[in-house]
Design an enzyme around this catalytic site. Structure first.
Site, short mmCIF file in Angstrom:
data_model
loop_
_atom_site.label_atom_id
_atom_site.label_comp_id
_atom_site.label_asym_id
_atom_site.label_seq_id
_atom_site.Cartn_x
_atom_site.Cartn_y
_atom_site.Cartn_z
N GLU A 47 73.87 121.33 53.49
CA GLU A 47 73.35 121.67 52.16
C GLU A 47 72.64 123.02 52.21
OE1 GLU A 47 69.97 119.34 51.04
OE2 GLU A 47 69.45 120.95 49.67
N ASP A 51 74.16 126.01 49.92
CA ASP A 51 73.35 126.67 48.90
C ASP A 51 73.65 128.17 48.87
OD1 ASP A 51 70.64 126.91 47.31
OD2 ASP A 51 70.44 128.28 49.01
N ASP A 120 72.71 118.16 45.82
CA ASP A 120 72.70 118.47 47.25
C ASP A 120 74.06 118.19 47.88
OD1 ASP A 120 70.05 119.04 46.88
OD2 ASP A 120 69.28 117.27 47.92
N GLU A 123 76.48 121.00 47.23
CA GLU A 123 76.22 122.13 48.12
C GLU A 123 76.69 121.82 49.54
OE1 GLU A 123 72.47 124.47 46.10
OE2 GLU A 123 71.99 122.90 47.55
#
Lengths: 232, 232
Positions: A47, A51, A120, A123
């Protein structure tokens, strides 16, 4: 996990070289905590990476797609696109909630539909795809699930009308927009302003307001209403 | 701009295919505003892109370099690295302040040394390098000016290594950790302390600092570095 790999392949043409990465992306920490003997890894590091993968992919897209947008507008658009609520919806759109591995507690607390968990997860999936393949593969995936929404104006809500008008007009190249105060009326304590908006020397709309700024917004709104109505 | 292209080539082995991009990166909006007849473009859009380029490059580096750091630690490190103050110093290290084109007003207001301006310039340069070449070229550049600092622990201040070491060691059960002062040297006004850290009677690392506390932190950091490297 076979269901997931088949789904990704049939729906998005994605085939992982290393399925362990895909599994990691779909493994929530609550699942790891309940299966300590299995020595699993949760998706939090992916994650972290995902991102940044999302950020560059979206930035690159916006930079090229909106070649005439000023930086401020690009930054605002980007932050709308990468915020939790948006990622949550992308995750749902992709049906990722059906595949994530959760602990029992999390499941009972409706974790499978929790926005932050699904954001999350989205990502983490991007992070795993980037590691398994490359940025190109991520952009290819996003061109199916995210970029069409950007183009469709999904993230342009909440923008003021002047910005929206600028965005609309600059789709077809650089254009100079100007606002002109054409009238004021009423006594000092109850004054109204009238503004006209022009692009390429042509009047597009007129607006009235208690401040010049408000009148400009109303003029832009009236121009947008006209432009969008004529188009459809 | 010839001075800049020669400098980038000799110092970093970077040659732009499209010098216009490089020039754009080094053009501040104040310069554009004072030369409106030239129809120039300032570096703000490149800064928007460069921000994301930096984020993915640093994230990718951290993800691989610290294969055993949990997500929280990676995120904290990343935010230390990409904050304005850090970018300002990278920009100064690279001597970019000598090459940016500013308006006269900005120049007189010491804009050439302004942290936010130089931080933005650093991002804009990364954006231009990414556009002109690719992410690999950016990572290559960062491996000269940023990554060695990360490895050198420049961004690990504010982190409590003693706590981290304790957390790390206690993952596999209770353990007793002790710190021992083994040396001090230098005159009173310029003294250094040397500390060793032990766990289970075994030495794990040594650290030096201007205070005992600092030396303990450095010892814990050295122990952590060893432990994390040996694991991978």
């Amino acid at each position: 996990m076979q269901a997931l790999t088949e789904y990704l392949n049939s729906e998005y043409g994605i085939r992982f070289n290393n399925n362990a990465l895909l599994i990691e992306a779909f493994t929530h920490s609550s699942y790891v905590n309940e299966h300590r003997h299995l020595d699993l890894t949760d998706n939090e590091r992916l994650e972290f990476l995902g991102d940044a993968v999302l950020e560059i992919s979206v930035s690159d897209y916006l930079f090229h797609e909106y070649g005439h947008h000023p930086e401020g507008l690009l930054t605002r658009l980007r932050s709308e696109i990468v915020r939790e609520t948006s990622l949550y919806h992308f995750s749902l759109d992709c049906g990722f909630d059906q595949y994530v591995r959760l602990g029992k507690g999390e499941e009972q607390n409706a974790g499978r539909k929790r926005p932050s968990l699904l954001a999350d997860l989205f990502e983490a999936f991007l992070g795993s795809l980037y590691l398994d393949q490359d940025l190109k593969a991520v952009e290819n995936f996003l061109s199916k699930v995210v970029f069409p929404k950007i183009k469709g104006g999904v993230f342009s809500h909440g923008m003021d009308f002047k910005t929206k008008l600028q965005e609309y007009l600059q789709q077809s190249g650089e254009v100079s927009i100007s606002y002109e105060l054409v009238d004021t009326f009423g006594p000092a304590h109850d004054r109204f302003f009238v503004v006209e908006v022009y692009a390429g020397g042509q009047i597009l709309g007129q607006g009235k307001g208690r401040t010049k700024k408000q009148a400009e917004q109303m003029a832009a709104k009236s121009a947008l209403d006209d432009l969008l109505n004529n188009k459809s």
